[in-house]
Design an enzyme around this catalytic site. Structure first.
Site, PDB file in Angstrom:
ATOM      1  N   THR A 108       0.841  -1.208   0.000  1.00  0.00           N
ATOM      2  CA  THR A 108       0.000   0.000   0.000  1.00  0.00           C
ATOM      3  C   THR A 108       0.872   1.253   0.000  1.00  0.00           C
ATOM      4  O   THR A 108       0.596   2.215  -0.731  1.00  0.00           O
ATOM      5  CB  THR A 108      -0.914  -0.010   1.253  1.00  0.00           C
ATOM      6  OG1 THR A 108      -1.671  -1.209   1.234  1.00  0.00           O
ATOM      7  CG2 THR A 108      -1.850   1.189   1.287  1.00  0.00           C
ATOM      8  N   ASP A 130       2.824  -8.661   9.778  1.00  0.00           N
ATOM      9  CA  ASP A 130       4.204  -9.073   9.467  1.00  0.00           C
ATOM     10  C   ASP A 130       5.259  -8.215  10.172  1.00  0.00           C
ATOM     11  O   ASP A 130       6.407  -8.637  10.286  1.00  0.00           O
ATOM     12  CB  ASP A 130       4.462  -9.004   7.957  1.00  0.00           C
ATOM     13  CG  ASP A 130       3.496  -9.855   7.156  1.00  0.00           C
ATOM     14  OD1 ASP A 130       2.924 -10.799   7.728  1.00  0.00           O
ATOM     15  OD2 ASP A 130       3.315  -9.568   5.963  1.00  0.00           O
TER      16      ASP A 130
HETATM   17  O1  F6P Z   1       0.996  -9.484   4.696  1.00  0.00           O
HETATM   18  C1  F6P Z   1       0.120 -10.176   5.524  1.00  0.00           C
HETATM   19  C2  F6P Z   1       0.006 -11.613   5.109  1.00  0.00           C
HETATM   20  O2  F6P Z   1      -0.867 -12.271   6.003  1.00  0.00           O
HETATM   21  C3  F6P Z   1       1.314 -12.360   4.980  1.00  0.00           C
HETATM   22  O3  F6P Z   1       1.837 -12.748   6.222  1.00  0.00           O
HETATM   23  C4  F6P Z   1       0.912 -13.501   4.076  1.00  0.00           C
HETATM   24  O4  F6P Z   1       2.025 -13.989   3.361  1.00  0.00           O
HETATM   25  C5  F6P Z   1      -0.061 -12.862   3.157  1.00  0.00           C
HETATM   26  O5  F6P Z   1      -0.566 -11.717   3.804  1.00  0.00           O
HETATM   27  C6  F6P Z   1      -1.203 -13.760   2.770  1.00  0.00           C
HETATM   28  O6  F6P Z   1      -1.995 -13.117   1.843  1.00  0.00           O
HETATM   29  P1  F6P Z   1      -3.424 -13.631   1.395  1.00  0.00           P
HETATM   30  O7  F6P Z   1      -4.417 -13.176   2.437  1.00  0.00           O
HETATM   31  O8  F6P Z   1      -3.642 -12.965   0.097  1.00  0.00           O
HETATM   32  O9  F6P Z   1      -3.370 -15.123   1.306  1.00  0.00           O
END
Ligand code: F6P
Length: 357
Positions: A108, A130
Site C-alpha cells: 500500500t 508481518d
Molecule cells: O501481509 C500479511 C500476510 O498475512 C502475509 O503474512 C501472508 O504472506 C499474506 O498476507 C497472505 O496473503 P493472502 O491473504 O492474500 O493469502
C-alpha cells in the site's frame, strides 16, 4: 475539509480501531467530512465510496477486519495489464478530496508513494501482522498475531510432549521472520527458522537430537518465507495485478518430509494461516492503532502530506513515504530478541548465525 480513508493489502487486527481514530479525530477537531473508500485501491479504480458518519465509526474499536473492505490485488499502476493511475487521479479530484489516509503495509505504501508523486495528498498509517514495514519499530496487528501464534505453540506442546513428537508450526510473515521469532521466543520453541537466515537441515536434526536427550519432543516454529540454504521458498501461487504477487506457504510440510527421513521419531506439521490475522486486536494493538490514527489526523490538520506515521525510539513521528516504499524490514543479527534466543540455545538452523553476512 474532505478526507478519504482506505485500507489496503491483507486485513489485520486493529484496522477498525485506526479508521475510528482517524475519522473521529478529524470530525471532532476539524469538522471534516470523511469519505470511506471501499476495498482498498479497488474502490479508487471502480469508484466505490461512501460517506462515513460519526455513528459508522462508533462501536468498531474491537472489531477484526475492516469495515471498508480491502484488497491486495488492485494496483492502479498495473491493473489488468494497464496503468490506470490517471483515472484514479481524476476520481480523486472529482471527489473533491483534500487528502487520503491510506492504512496499509509495504504494498500500500509503495502505491501511495507513486500516487503522491502524481499530486495526491496522502498520509500513510502502518498496519500489518508481518511487522516488516521500514522505518517503524512497530505495526498494529503484529502483537495480536504473536499472541495467537504463542497460544498455538502452547497447545501444540501438549501433543508433542504426550506423543514424543517433533511439532512444526508454520507462521505467516512473508519475507520477514518477526512473527516466528517473537512467538517462538514467547512460546519457548526449540528451533526457530526465519527467512533472513536460510537453514541447514543437519543443524535442525542436531538441535532435535540434543533436545531428545533431555525431553522427548521438540517445537519448531518456521516462518512461511524460511528456506533451506540450498533451496527456495515454498510458493503456493502467484497473483496477477498484485503488489504482493507471490503467495507463500507450505514450508512446514517440506520440513516435515526432510526431518522424517532423518529423525528417529514422528513429526507433525501445522500451518496457522489466516487465523493469525483474524478476530479482535489485543488491548495494546487497539491503543497503538488509536495512537497512529490520531497522529495521522494531526498530520492532515497541519497539511503535512506524503508522509507515513511511524514509531521510532518508542515515540510517534512521521517519515516521507519514499523512505518506506518498496522496502522490507527484516530481523537484523543484532536484534535483541534474536540475540536472547541464541543465548538460550534456541537453534535457528544455522551453524554460526553471528558469522553470517
Ligand atoms: O501481509 C500479511 C500476510 O498475512 C502475509 O503474512 C501472508 O504472506 C499474506 O498476507 C497472505 O496473503 P493472502 O491473504 O492474500 O493469502
Amino acid at each position: 475539509m474532505r478526507i478519504g480513508i482506505l485500507t489496503g493489502g491483507g486485513d489485520c487486527q486493529g484496522l477498525n480501531a485506526a479508521i475510528r481514530a482517524v475519522a473521529k479525530s478529524l470530525m471532532l477537531n476539524n469538522n471534516a467530512e470523511i469519505i470511506g473508500i471501499e476495498d482498498g485501491f479497488d474502490g479508487l479504480l471502480k469508484r466505490k465510496v461512501r460517506q462515513l458518519s460519526y455513528a459508522d465509526c462508533s462501536g468498531i474499536l474491537s472489531l477484526g477486519g475492516t469495515i471498508l473492505g480491502t484488497s491486495n490485488k488492485a494496483n492502479p499502476f498495473d491493473y489488468q495489464g494497464k496503468d490506470c493511475s490517471a483515472d484514479v487521479m481524476s476520481y480523486y479530484h472529482e471527489l473533491g478530496l483534500d487528502a487520503v489516509v491510506m492504512i496499509g503495509g509495504d504494498g500500500t505504501m509503495s502505491i501511495a508513494y507513486e500516487l503522491s508523486k502524481l499530486g495526491m495528498n496522502i498520509v500513510g498509517v502502518p498496519k500489518t501482522i508481518d511487522n516488516d514495514l521500514m522505518c517503524t519499530e512497530r505495526t498494529f496487528g503484529f502483537q495480536t498475531a504473536v499472541s495467537i501464534v504463542t497460544e498455538a505453540i502452547d497447545r501444540l506442546r501438549t501433543t508433542g510432549h504426550s506423543h514424543k513428537r517433533v511439532m512444526i508450526l508454520e507462521t505467516m510473515g512473508r519475507y520477514a521472520g518477526w512473527i516466528a521469532l517473537h512467538a517462538g521466543v514467547a512460546g519457548g520453541a526449540d528451533v526457530i527458522l526465519i527467512p533472513e537466515y536460510p537453514y541447514n537441515i543437519d543443524e535442525i536434526v542436531s538441535a532435535c537430537e540434543l533436545r531428545a536427550s533431555e525431553q522427548h519432543y521438540s517445537i519448531i516454529v518456521v516462518a512461511e518465507g524460511a528456506k533451506p540454504e540450498d533451496g527456495t521458498m515454498a510458493v503456493q501461487e502467484t497473483i496477477a495485478d498484485s503488489p504482493d504477487p507471490i503467495r507463500l506457504g507450505g514450508i512446514s510440510d517440506v520440513l516435515k518430509s526432510q526431518l522424517e527421513t532423518r529423525l528417529n521419531g514422528e513429526v507433525r506439521a501445522t500451518s496457522l494461516g489466516h487465523i493469525q490475522r483474524g478476530g479482535s486486536p489485543t488491548a495494546n494493538d487497539r491503543i497503538f492503532a488509536t495512537n497512529v490514527g490520531a497522529f495521522a489526523a494531526k498530520l492532515i490538520s497541519e497539511n503535512l502530506f506524503g508522509r507515513v506515521v511511524v514509531q521510532q525510539k518508542n515515540q510517534l513521528t512521521s517519515v516521507p513515504l519514499e523512505q518506506v516504499a518498496n522496502q522490507t524490514k527484516g530481523v537484523a543479527r543484532d536484534n535483541i530478541t534474536l540475540q536472547s534466543a541464541l543465548s538460550l540455545g534456541i537453534s535457528f538452523g544455522v551453524a554460526n548465525l553471528d558469522a553470517m553476512g
